[in-house]
Structure formats: structure tokens, C-alpha cells
Design a protein around this motif. Sequence first.
Motif, PDB file in Angstrom:
ATOM      1  N   MET A  95       0.849  -1.197   0.000  1.00 12.78           N
ATOM      2  CA  MET A  95       0.000   0.000   0.000  1.00 12.78           C
ATOM      3  C   MET A  95       0.886   1.251   0.000  1.00 12.78           C
ATOM      4  SD  MET A  95      -2.871   1.204   2.799  1.00 12.78           S
ATOM      5  CE  MET A  95      -3.875  -0.256   2.477  1.00 12.78           C
ATOM      6  N   MET A  96       0.582   2.178  -0.885  1.00 12.99           N
ATOM      7  CA  MET A  96       1.345   3.410  -0.969  1.00 12.99           C
ATOM      8  C   MET A  96       1.051   4.271   0.267  1.00 12.99           C
ATOM      9  SD  MET A  96       3.166   3.592  -3.771  1.00 12.99           S
ATOM     10  CE  MET A  96       3.366   5.348  -4.031  1.00 12.99           C
ATOM     11  N   PRO A  97       2.075   4.905   0.859  1.00 14.57           N
ATOM     12  CA  PRO A  97       1.822   5.785   2.001  1.00 14.57           C
ATOM     13  C   PRO A  97       0.972   6.975   1.574  1.00 14.57           C
ATOM     14  CG  PRO A  97       4.076   6.039   1.201  1.00 14.57           C
ATOM     15  CD  PRO A  97       3.504   4.863   0.487  1.00 14.57           C
ATOM     16  N   LYS A  98       0.061   7.391   2.462  1.00 13.58           N
ATOM     17  CA  LYS A  98      -0.802   8.504   2.107  1.00 13.58           C
ATOM     18  C   LYS A  98      -0.020   9.809   2.143  1.00 13.58           C
ATOM     19  CE  LYS A  98      -2.580   9.030   6.839  1.00 13.58           C
ATOM     20  NZ  LYS A  98      -3.785   8.935   7.698  1.00 13.58           N
TER      21      LYS A  98
ATOM     22  N   GLU B  85      -8.996   3.777   8.553  1.00 19.21           N
ATOM     23  CA  GLU B  85      -9.931   2.940   7.792  1.00 19.21           C
ATOM     24  C   GLU B  85     -10.331   3.582   6.466  1.00 19.21           C
ATOM     25  OE1 GLU B  85     -13.150   2.337  10.483  1.00 19.21           O
ATOM     26  OE2 GLU B  85     -11.950   1.171  11.908  1.00 19.21           O
ATOM     27  N   SER B  86     -10.381   4.910   6.447  1.00 18.39           N
ATOM     28  CA  SER B  86     -10.855   5.613   5.253  1.00 18.39           C
ATOM     29  C   SER B  86      -9.730   6.171   4.383  1.00 18.39           C
ATOM     30  CB  SER B  86     -11.792   6.762   5.659  1.00 18.39           C
ATOM     31  OG  SER B  86     -11.119   7.678   6.514  1.00 18.39           O
ATOM     32  N   GLY B  87      -8.498   6.065   4.856  1.00 17.10           N
ATOM     33  CA  GLY B  87      -7.378   6.584   4.077  1.00 17.10           C
ATOM     34  C   GLY B  87      -7.271   8.090   4.087  1.00 17.10           C
ATOM     35  N   THR B  88      -7.897   8.735   5.078  1.00 15.13           N
ATOM     36  CA  THR B  88      -7.853  10.183   5.190  1.00 15.13           C
ATOM     37  C   THR B  88      -6.788  10.602   6.207  1.00 15.13           C
ATOM     38  OG1 THR B  88      -9.618  10.035   6.834  1.00 15.13           O
ATOM     39  CG2 THR B  88     -10.280  10.494   4.570  1.00 15.13           C
TER      40      THR B  88
ATOM     41  N   LYS C 144      -7.540  11.386  24.793  1.00 11.97           N
ATOM     42  CA  LYS C 144      -7.001  10.187  24.151  1.00 11.97           C
ATOM     43  C   LYS C 144      -8.091   9.377  23.446  1.00 11.97           C
ATOM     44  CE  LYS C 144      -2.753   9.569  26.776  1.00 11.97           C
ATOM     45  NZ  LYS C 144      -1.907   8.661  27.582  1.00 11.97           N
ATOM     46  N   ASP C 145      -9.278   9.338  24.041  1.00 10.48           N
ATOM     47  CA  ASP C 145     -10.379   8.621  23.386  1.00 10.48           C
ATOM     48  C   ASP C 145     -10.765   9.311  22.077  1.00 10.48           C
ATOM     49  OD1 ASP C 145     -10.358   6.883  25.482  1.00 10.48           O
ATOM     50  OD2 ASP C 145     -12.375   7.335  26.210  1.00 10.48           O
ATOM     51  N   ALA C 146     -10.810  10.653  22.109  1.00  9.42           N
ATOM     52  CA  ALA C 146     -11.159  11.410  20.899  1.00  9.42           C
ATOM     53  C   ALA C 146     -10.116  11.195  19.810  1.00  9.42           C
ATOM     54  CB  ALA C 146     -11.280  12.890  21.231  1.00  9.42           C
ATOM     55  N   LEU C 147      -8.857  11.228  20.176  1.00  6.13           N
ATOM     56  CA  LEU C 147      -7.785  11.008  19.210  1.00  6.13           C
ATOM     57  C   LEU C 147      -7.807   9.587  18.659  1.00  6.13           C
ATOM     58  CD1 LEU C 147      -5.063  12.921  21.198  1.00  6.13           C
ATOM     59  CD2 LEU C 147      -5.709  13.477  18.839  1.00  6.13           C
ATOM     60  N   LYS C 148      -8.108   8.634  19.523  1.00 10.01           N
ATOM     61  CA  LYS C 148      -8.172   7.229  19.106  1.00 10.01           C
ATOM     62  C   LYS C 148      -9.297   7.015  18.089  1.00 10.01           C
ATOM     63  CE  LYS C 148      -8.494   2.541  21.072  1.00 10.01           C
ATOM     64  NZ  LYS C 148      -9.737   2.071  20.435  1.00 10.01           N
ATOM     65  N   ILE C 149     -10.469   7.611  18.355  1.00  9.89           N
ATOM     66  CA  ILE C 149     -11.593   7.498  17.424  1.00  9.89           C
ATOM     67  C   ILE C 149     -11.214   8.087  16.071  1.00  9.89           C
ATOM     68  CG2 ILE C 149     -13.928   8.319  16.915  1.00  9.89           C
ATOM     69  CD1 ILE C 149     -14.421   8.224  19.986  1.00  9.89           C
ATOM     70  N   ALA C 150     -10.649   9.298  16.089  1.00  7.88           N
ATOM     71  CA  ALA C 150     -10.280   9.966  14.841  1.00  7.88           C
ATOM     72  C   ALA C 150      -9.225   9.174  14.082  1.00  7.88           C
ATOM     73  CB  ALA C 150      -9.771  11.376  15.146  1.00  7.88           C
ATOM     74  N   LYS C 151      -8.268   8.627  14.815  1.00 13.39           N
ATOM     75  CA  LYS C 151      -7.197   7.857  14.171  1.00 13.39           C
ATOM     76  C   LYS C 151      -7.751   6.606  13.508  1.00 13.39           C
ATOM     77  CE  LYS C 151      -2.860   6.958  13.283  1.00 13.39           C
ATOM     78  NZ  LYS C 151      -2.112   7.774  12.288  1.00 13.39           N
TER      79      LYS C 151
ATOM     80  N   GLU D 271     -11.636  15.113   3.803  1.00 14.96           N
ATOM     81  CA  GLU D 271     -10.399  14.360   3.612  1.00 14.96           C
ATOM     82  C   GLU D 271      -9.535  14.363   4.866  1.00 14.96           C
ATOM     83  OE1 GLU D 271     -10.315  15.450  -1.142  1.00 14.96           O
ATOM     84  OE2 GLU D 271      -9.354  16.760   0.307  1.00 14.96           O
ATOM     85  N   VAL D 272     -10.111  14.888   5.932  1.00 20.02           N
ATOM     86  CA  VAL D 272      -9.449  14.937   7.232  1.00 20.02           C
ATOM     87  C   VAL D 272     -10.453  14.536   8.309  1.00 20.02           C
ATOM     88  CG1 VAL D 272      -8.243  16.368   8.923  1.00 20.02           C
ATOM     89  CG2 VAL D 272      -7.956  16.833   6.472  1.00 20.02           C
TER      90      VAL D 272
END
Length: 304
Positions: A1-4, A103-106, A91-98, A63-64
Motif C-alpha cells: 500500500m502506498m503511504p498517504k 480505515e478511510s485513508g484520510t 485520548k479517546d477522541a484522538l483514538k476514534i479519529a485515528k 479528507e481529514v
Amino acid sequence: MMPKKGLLERLQNGGNVIMAEGFVFEFERRGYLRAGPFVPEVVLDYPHLVRSLSEEFVHAGSEVVLAFTYYGHREKLRLIGKEHLLEKLNKDALKIAKEVADESGTLMAGNICNTTVYRSNSPEHIKQAEAIFKEQIEWAVEYDADFILAETFPEFGEALLALESIKKYGKAMENVFTCAFQGPIAAFPVPYRTSKDVPVYLSLIDPFTGKRAFPDVSSQLCGVAEITAFAKECKEIGVQVIGVCCGNTPAMTRAVAEVYGRTPPASKFSPFMEKHYIFGKDKSDYFSDDYYLSNMSAAVSKAP
């Protein structure tokens, strides 16, 4: 997989990036966040909803994935007696966003904002504000955010302090900084119908009560057509990082994305009024009743 590609890499040669904001007001509107303190406790109480809205924004063309840490800082949590939940919320908010971003490649972004404690003439308050920035920035680094969004500063001095803190604690992390600087232009407006007489949405008047509308500013919300026109103007003047802030909806994000040449999954459901039973051209036999159509047509034809 190419790095984003990273943020700055995407902006090279005139590129652009769509980023959705607006978590605070949207969760308040849905009944999961208290107006007044506006603390994102929903991250702790209903994390699946934060994930869902993040996915909705991606579906609409963002895209973010922005971590929902706006007003999730120490001073805001102290205000409601929940300072002990500070680290877990962030940390929970960052974990969700990450997770959603991976998963979406954003891209995934951390988020810092005005601290409410900053005072330009008080070294002690400046020190407190920097400590607030430091905590959230370092957690964003820990969760490998692609960049940090710094936003909504009522004082220029606090905005500069935020930028200096990102440079100091962010380990050379890229950032989007909503203030006047040279470089690629970003635009993230709140989508309310302000005017020359009332230039700030916090001062808008509710046409029904005659009183200040905030926090119930839904009656002053711009339509998708206005957001579309705004996005077109931004594109013309070269805005490269664009989205909508508090008041945003996935439909608004989709409109911005489409103006910027994107076709997100949500475009499958863009308006197609040609098939509307009254306004469309394709009238089915089911709606061919002369009495029904004549009455409805007469009513809608009176609209300006």
C-alpha cells in the motif's frame, strides 16, 4: 500500500484539502452536548456517535478526520468538575479519529482552541494557557496526528502562543492555523447569516422572540446554496484548505467537496429535483390526479 500524502504534500502545486468541522454545535443540536460550557463529554458518554459523525463527514467528502478535542481542555473540564477525565477524553477522541482516518485513508488532525484563561497582560495566565496547549499537543503527537488545527482565538496574542506551542511541543508537526499569515489559505467559517449590522453570529437576533438567538441559532443557519456560493468564491481566490465550522452538516461538506471537484460517496445522493413529484418533469401515473396536482401546483407557484 502506498503511504498517504501529508497535508503540505497535498497542497503542493495548487492542491487543496477538504476538512469538515462542526462537532460541537451538531452534538448540541442532537441533544448530546450542553450549551453553555460546550464541553465534548459525548466523547466519553457516546463514543460510537462521535465515530459515526466522523464517518458521515468522510462520506460527505472530508479528507481529514478532526479529533473532537475542541473545548476538551483542562480549564473547560475544571469548569464542570471533571478535570480528572481530561486525559481520557483527549485520548479517546484522538483514538476514534485515528481509527476512522486509517480505515478511510484520510488524514487525522489534532485540535486546540482558545483556552478562556489567556490574558495578554498576565504572565501567570499566559503560562496557564501554554500548559493547556502543551497537554493537548503532546497527546496529538502520541496518537500520530498528521497535523494540528489551531482555531477560534479571540486575541491575536493567544493565537501566536498556540502557534509557538505547536512548534515547541509538536515535534515539527504540520499545522493549520486560522489567522493572517503567508502561505496556503484556509477557510472554516461558521455558516450563519450575519450582516454588516450584525457581523458576529453570537449577536444574531431570533426573528420570533426578538432576543439574542445564541445558542439556539438554527433559525439563522445558511442554506446549502449559500455554502456552495461561498465555496465557489473561495476556489476562485485560491483557498486551498476549506471546510465549514460550527453549524456544519454533511450536506454542506458535500457541497464544498463537489465545488472543489470531488465526487464523494455522498454525491450519489445529491439533489435530483427532476424526479420530484411536484417540481420534476417526470410525472408518474400515481401523481397524475388532476385535483391533487392542480391544488399543489397552485400553492407552490405562489412561492417567490
